[in-house]
Write a protein that holds these residues in place. Structure first.
Motif, short mmCIF file in Angstrom:
data_model
loop_
_atom_site.label_atom_id
_atom_site.label_comp_id
_atom_site.label_asym_id
_atom_site.label_seq_id
_atom_site.Cartn_x
_atom_site.Cartn_y
_atom_site.Cartn_z
N VAL A 13 0.86 -1.19 0.00
CA VAL A 13 0.00 0.00 0.00
C VAL A 13 0.89 1.24 0.00
O VAL A 13 1.78 1.37 0.85
N TYR A 14 0.65 2.13 -0.96
CA TYR A 14 1.35 3.42 -1.01
C TYR A 14 0.40 4.54 -0.60
O TYR A 14 -0.74 4.60 -1.08
N LEU A 15 0.87 5.43 0.29
CA LEU A 15 0.08 6.58 0.74
C LEU A 15 0.98 7.81 0.70
O LEU A 15 2.20 7.69 0.86
N PRO A 16 0.40 9.00 0.58
CA PRO A 16 1.21 10.20 0.75
C PRO A 16 1.67 10.31 2.21
O PRO A 16 0.93 9.91 3.12
N LEU A 17 2.86 10.84 2.41
CA LEU A 17 3.31 11.03 3.79
C LEU A 17 2.75 12.36 4.33
O LEU A 17 3.44 13.37 4.36
N TYR A 18 1.48 12.31 4.71
CA TYR A 18 0.83 13.49 5.30
C TYR A 18 1.38 13.72 6.70
O TYR A 18 1.97 12.83 7.32
N PHE A 49 3.16 7.78 13.23
CA PHE A 49 3.24 6.33 13.09
C PHE A 49 4.64 5.86 12.69
O PHE A 49 4.91 4.67 12.67
N LEU A 50 5.51 6.81 12.34
CA LEU A 50 6.85 6.42 11.92
C LEU A 50 7.75 6.28 13.13
O LEU A 50 7.64 7.06 14.09
N PRO A 51 8.66 5.30 13.10
CA PRO A 51 9.64 5.23 14.18
C PRO A 51 10.55 6.46 14.13
O PRO A 51 10.64 7.13 13.09
N GLU A 52 11.22 6.75 15.27
CA GLU A 52 12.02 7.98 15.33
C GLU A 52 13.06 8.07 14.21
O GLU A 52 13.21 9.09 13.55
N GLY A 97 7.31 2.11 5.50
CA GLY A 97 6.38 2.13 6.64
C GLY A 97 6.27 0.79 7.35
O GLY A 97 5.47 0.66 8.28
N GLY A 98 7.06 -0.18 6.89
CA GLY A 98 7.06 -1.48 7.56
C GLY A 98 5.87 -2.34 7.16
O GLY A 98 5.06 -1.98 6.31
N VAL A 142 0.88 -6.69 5.37
CA VAL A 142 0.82 -5.71 4.29
C VAL A 142 2.03 -4.78 4.39
O VAL A 142 2.32 -4.25 5.47
N GLN A 143 2.72 -4.58 3.27
CA GLN A 143 3.86 -3.63 3.24
C GLN A 143 3.34 -2.22 2.95
O GLN A 143 2.60 -2.02 1.98
N TYR A 144 3.72 -1.26 3.78
CA TYR A 144 3.32 0.14 3.56
C TYR A 144 4.52 0.98 3.15
O TYR A 144 5.61 0.85 3.74
N TYR A 145 4.30 1.84 2.15
CA TYR A 145 5.30 2.85 1.78
C TYR A 145 4.62 4.21 1.75
O TYR A 145 3.47 4.33 1.33
N PHE A 146 5.36 5.22 2.19
CA PHE A 146 4.82 6.57 2.19
C PHE A 146 5.63 7.45 1.26
O PHE A 146 6.86 7.50 1.36
N ILE A 147 4.94 8.15 0.37
CA ILE A 147 5.61 9.05 -0.56
C ILE A 147 5.85 10.39 0.15
O ILE A 147 4.90 11.08 0.55
#
Ligand code: ADP
Ligand code: GLC
Length: 487
Positions: A39-44, A50-53, A78-79, A84-89
């Motif tokens: 799943v790809y989402l914009p990095l709003y 939700f992101l690790p430090e 995004g792990g 499900v693998q997540y990536y943020f643009i």
């Protein structure tokens, strides 16, 4: 099969409505069925917590060209969650803002064509390095443009050219209309700005482009798939929807019972189920307390609303009978946010009937769960409703829906039949305030005069199963069909 979702919303990262619930729940179900899903989402801005430090970039920089400059987007890993693998643009100048589509969730940003054009192009580029899918699954106008890019400027790409695209239309009322010069902005040839492709009423229409260039379309209920082929619900795109009706299928949304089940819902004051509904009374007390309505008698039904306050949702016909409704034995609690007109209607309705009508104008997930559980009756008079999730949640929570018979509301709610003891709610068809009030009155009558009937109604609803497994299998059939066609 490897399926890549490109979407503008997904729980828990970013949500304004049901799109987020669907994009949050369908991918894990596909994984359970044995597929690989990314799943790809914009990095709003809302994604950042939700992101690790020290998060990792899967790709440090993807180049996205525009007419006189390039933009550069990172792809943040995004792990994996539930398989499900997540990536943020990541393109902070476009996505690190207060709202997803406009300030405070209302209105639109002036550069939305660039924002979602960039997003779709970055997803295409990222997949070439991180995993080319068998099928892209895009959602609504924001990512519909991915299909346009794939079949035009990416046409000769040996890696992507055979990948199919499925477009799910969650809401044909929002199409992404932009000025003609968007054609140049997205580096598309002017030959594509014609009525049979991207142009409509001299605007560049993202959803239309998706509908023209995708391999297959789905909508989120069978009735809505029919409705959008006509002028009333097609919002100008009925021509393309009816022309491609062989490539259009209505798949009713499921709901995520790991989040929406009164037996385990972490937001509730008490738990309950069809076998033992005792806890619902405690939830009702808790809800009334949250809305400052502690004095309400147990025999008084609580009517609930959770909604985006948008024209789509039909609150103008509620407004037309608001004072008559207030004469009934009932209290009404409403949670919502959106168009100023409806926000001020609800505020003034509550101000006119203190102790009887209460409204919270905000987005509040926990309170949404409390309304589902604590109300006796749930109102959805939608003008149109592609699927609607709240009425399905209401069924599970023993909260009897009163709905307009359109789209998914028509497909999920069955009118109560007092003789046969069948049905799950109350429906009305015409878009008339009087019909709405009459449907509410039927519900109020059963609540007040037929307690056994009411229990049966609740039980009928709570026994319904709208879990994701069945619709997920239908989506797999669609993906397989697209793969077959692309050879
Ligand atoms: P739509 O997507 O058209 O808004 P749906 O019924 O499909 O309609 O989904 C709406 C989703 O958004 C539900 O999960 C509902 O609980 C949630 N929601 C809508 N408004 C609010 C609000 N003000 N606060 C919390 N949740 C909301
Ligand atoms: C849209 C529709 C809604 C549907 C949701 C999820 O926002 O308005 O009816 O349930 O998408 O598909």
């Amino acid at each position: 099969m490897h399926i890549v979702f490109a979407a503008s919303e997904c729980v828990p990262f970013a949500k304004t409505g049901g799109l987020a619930d669907v994009v949050g729940a369908l991918p894990p179900e596909l994984v359970r069925l044995g597929h690989r899903v990314t799943v790809y989402l914009p990095l709003y801005r809302t994604v950042r917590p939700f992101l690790p430090e020290s998060y990792e970039y899967a790709i440090r920089s993807v180049t996205v060209p525009f007419p006189h400059y390039n933009r550069f987007a990172g792809v943040v890993d995004g792990g994996v969650r539930d398989g499900v693998q997540y990536y943020f643009i990541d393109c902070p100048e476009l996505f690190d803002r207060e709202g997803f589509y406009g300030p405070r969730g209302a209105g639109d940003y002036g550069d939305n064509a660039e924002r979602f054009g960039l997003f779709s192009r970055a997803v295409l580029e990222a997949t070439k390095q991180l995993g080319v899918p068998d099928v892209f699954h895009v959602h609504d106008w924001q990512t519909a443009v991915l299909a346009v890019l794939l079949r035009s400027v990416y046409f000769f790409d040996p890696v992507l050219r055979n990948v199919g695209v499925v477009l799910t239309v969650h809401n044909a009322g929002y199409q992404g209309w932009f000025p003609p010069r968007t054609t140049e902005l997205l580096l598309l040839p002017w030959e594509m700005f014609t009525f049979d492709k991207l142009e409509q009423n001299d605007t560049f229409n993202f959803l239309k482009g998706g509908a023209v260039f995708c391999d297959y379309m789905t909508t989120v209920s069978p009735t809505y798939a029919q409705e959008i082929q006509g002028a009333e619900f097609g919002s100008g795109l009925e021509g393309i929807f009816s022309r491609r009706h062989w490539d259009l299928r209505g798949i009713l949304n499921g709901v995520d019972y790991s989040q929406w089940d009164p037996a385990s819902d972490g937001h509730l004051a008490a738990h309950y189920s069809a076998d033992d509904v005792a806890g619902k009374l405690e939830c009702r007390r808790d809800l009334l307390h949250a809305f400052g309505l502690e004095q309400v008698a147990e025999t008084t039904p609580v009517l609930g609303i959770v909604s985006r306050f948008a024209t789509q949702k039909g609150f103008d016909i509620l407004a037309a009978v608001a004072d008559q409704l207030a004469e009934r034995e009932m209290v009404l609690v409403a949670l919502g946010t959106g168009e100023p007109y409806y926000e001020s209607f609800f505020r003034s309705f509550a101000a006119r009937y203190p102790g009887k009508v209460a409204v919270e104008v905000r987005y509040d997930d926990a309170l949404a769960h409390k309304v589902e559980a604590g109300a006796d009756i749930f109102l959805m008079p939608s003008r149109y409703e592609p699927c609607g999730l709240n009425q399905i949640y209401s069924l599970k929570y023993g909260t009897v829906p009163v709905v307009r018979a359109t789209g998914g509301l028509e497909d999920t709610i069955e009118e109560w039949n007092a003789d046969r003891r069948t049905g799950t709610g109350f429906k009305f068809s015409g878009y008339h305030a009087g019909d709405f009030l009459w449907a509410i009155d039927r519900a109020l009558w059963v609540f007040a005069n037929d307690p056994e009937g009411w229990k049966t109604l609740m039980r009928n609803g709570m026994g319904q199963d709208y879990s994701w497994e069945h619709p997920a299998r239908e989506y797999v059939e669609v993906y397989e069909e697209v793969q077959r066609r692309r050879g």
